[in-house]
Design an enzyme around this catalytic site. Structure first.
Site, short mmCIF file in Angstrom:
data_model
loop_
_atom_site.label_atom_id
_atom_site.label_comp_id
_atom_site.label_asym_id
_atom_site.label_seq_id
_atom_site.Cartn_x
_atom_site.Cartn_y
_atom_site.Cartn_z
N SER A 47 -23.38 135.04 76.36
CA SER A 47 -23.33 135.01 77.82
C SER A 47 -24.16 136.18 78.33
O SER A 47 -23.86 137.32 78.02
CB SER A 47 -21.90 135.10 78.33
OG SER A 47 -21.87 135.20 79.74
N ARG A 48 -25.20 135.87 79.08
CA ARG A 48 -26.11 136.91 79.55
C ARG A 48 -25.65 137.54 80.87
O ARG A 48 -26.31 138.44 81.37
CB ARG A 48 -27.52 136.34 79.71
CG ARG A 48 -28.06 135.74 78.41
CD ARG A 48 -29.50 135.27 78.57
NE ARG A 48 -29.94 134.62 77.35
CZ ARG A 48 -29.95 133.31 77.16
NH1 ARG A 48 -29.55 132.51 78.14
NH2 ARG A 48 -30.37 132.77 76.03
#
Length: 519
Positions: A371-372
């Site tokens: 998850s960025r």
């Protein structure tokens, strides 16, 4: 007749005067219509000639109240994508311009309803009540209209909330082979938004009618339809409906976002969407490229997912979180469509068939999932207890693979493996058994503080359930800080660990007597 010529003249004059007055008061209304002719019909498309002023994406009308979208605008003829069954159409039939683009009804009246991409009801509950109509194709918000993603979207799944967190306004791809639990993750996320002030839109693209019916029944059983809109394009529908379905669902979600609401939209799944677009493109003689997809296949998904965002406060601060689902073949995440979507989205959740076969559910492969954005959106209290968990779990996964070869392990390595086994046991979660934020925090606190390392592996599940029940014993002021932007103090940590120690005492093995140790 004894009427004189003079009396007849007066009669005629009165009659003609009345006719003249009627003609003077009548103003003819001219309604010009541009008509064309069908030249050929295929499955899902039609070729039309004679509409010189038609525009790209314009809606055109066929006999039988059938509509289509002008897709190919060439010099001699127009390629039209049909939005319904075309058995009654024949070459030579008339086609009429509408002068508008495809739109969909929006508004609070859609909440709890099941509709098709054109806004027609599918649930047998009467006509859809809408407050407005919006075009299905709309430009994405500009950069200056967006705000950073700062609020978490809790899924209720510990492995995602702790290791691959999602923020409101984020686009998180869910991918994996078929029948590995991708849709289950998305549906559980919708169920977890109960009482979270988040509206949900579930868009089923090319799914079997029985599968969609099961999803709707599950949503109704958990009272989730009270805050959900379901948009359905079934597998036996024309490809044109499957193509426009995600755009129509996004316009419905955007209406609520622009009102300041937080919205979650699930696209299930974009594999069928891409295939429908490929089918239409090949029928319209567009040149095929890689894997027979047309060259603009990237653009149809990027312009869709770019509409998911968190709006700035001066635009009411609403958010649209997108969870697109994509199907891989033989775990090939480097295929054309998966790599396109990975590059568009802000992270991905990879569902592994190997883990699924081992019974590790949800079968999220932490090593291939990322998850960025979500880590920055986590609550400070949650980030404090979950920060080192992914590193510890990744180390365990690496060491476990070496331990399978019978390698002799030192004490530190054995402790790392035993600790990782307990992490994996706590990340397992049955479908639809969602975990609240307070319950997640107390379990993660027990894991990161190594309080569960002394408990036998076969009792971890029972200890975890006891910890979840023990979350109610955490002081109320500490539980309130879980939802705030305040960090947990040392006293808060001590209060939580005190509850943990009290709960797990009964699961710890009895101490071995000294006499048995010496013997």
């Amino acid at each position: 007749m004894n009427n004189s010529p003079e009396s007849l003249r007066r009669i005629y004059e009165r009659a003609f005067a009345g006719i003249s007055r009627s003609l003077d008061s009548f103003t003819p209304q001219l309604n010009p219509r541009e008509m064309g002719t069908i030249t050929s019909v295929s499955i899902g498309i039609a070729k039309v000639s004679g509409l010189p002023s038609v525009g790209y994406d314009e809606l055109v009308k066929f006999p039988g109240d059938l509509y289509g979208i002008a897709f190919n605008v060439d010099a001699e003829e127009i390629g039209v994508v049909l939005l319904g069954d075309c058995e009654h159409l024949h070459a030579g039939d008339d086609v009429e311009r509408t002068g508008r683009v495809t739109d969909v009804p929006v508004g609070d009246g859609l909440i709890g309803r099941v509709i098709d991409p054109l806004g027609r009801p599918l649930d047998g509950q009467g006509p859809v009540v809408s407050s407005a109509r919006l075009p299905i194709e709309r430009p994405a918000p500009s950069i200056m209209d967006r705000a950073p993603v700062s609020v978490p979207l809790q899924t209720g799944l510990v492995v995602i909330d702790a290791l691959v967190p999602i923020g409101r306004g984020q686009r998180e791809l869910i991918l994996g082979d078929r029948q590995t639990g991708k849709s289950a993750i998305a549906i559980d996320t919708i169920l977890n938004q109960h009482d979270q002030n988040v509206l949900c839109v579930y868009c089923a693209i090319g799914q079997r009618a029985s599968s969609v019916a099961k999803v709707i029944a599950k949503l109704r059983a958990h009272d989730a339809m009270d805050y959900t809109v379901v948009v359905v394009a079934e597998g036996n529908d024309p490809p044109g409906l499957a193509y426009i379905a995600p755009y129509a669902a996004t316009s419905i979600a955007e209406h609520f976002m622009e009102k300041g609401r937080d919205v979650l939209i699930v696209y299930d799944d974009l594999t069928h969407h891409a295939r429908a677009y490929r089918e239409l493109s090949l029928l319209l003689r567009r040149p095929p490229g890689r894997e027979a997809f047309p060259g603009d296949i990237f653009y149809i998904h990027s312009r869709l997912l770019e509409r998911a965002t968190h709006l700035a406060d001066d635009l009411h601060g609403g958010s649209l979180t997108a969870l697109p689902i994509i199907e891989t073949e033989a775990q090939n995440i480097s295929a054309y469509i998966p790599t396109n979507l990975i590059s568009i989205t802000d992270g991905q959740i990879y569902v592994s068939p190997t883990l699924f076969e081992l019974g590790i559910l949800p079968a999220v492969d932490v090593g291939k999932s990322v998850s960025r954005v979500g880590g920055n959106a986590q609550r400070p209290a949650y980030r404090a207890v979950a920060g080192d968990l992914k590193l510890a779990f990744s180390q365990f996964m690496e060491l476990e693979s070496f331990a399978k070869f019978g390698t002799r392990l030192d004490d530190q390595t054995r402790k790392t493996i035993e600790h990782g086994q307990r992490i994996r046991a706590c990340l397992k979660q049955p479908e639809s058994e969602l975990v609240s934020l307070a319950e997640q925090i107390i379990v993660l606190m027990a894991l990161t503080a190594s309080r569960l390392d002394c408990i036998p592996l076969d009792k971890i599940r029972d200890a975890e359930e006891a910890l979840k029940k023990g979350a109610a014993d955490i002081p109320a002021d500490v539980r309130q800080r879980f939802l705030s932007t305040d960090k947990l103090s040392q006293e808060d940590h001590a209060a939580i660990l005190q509850v943990v120690d009290h709960v797990i005492t009964s699961f710890q093995p009895a101490p071995v007597p000294e006499s048995k140790k010496t013997s």
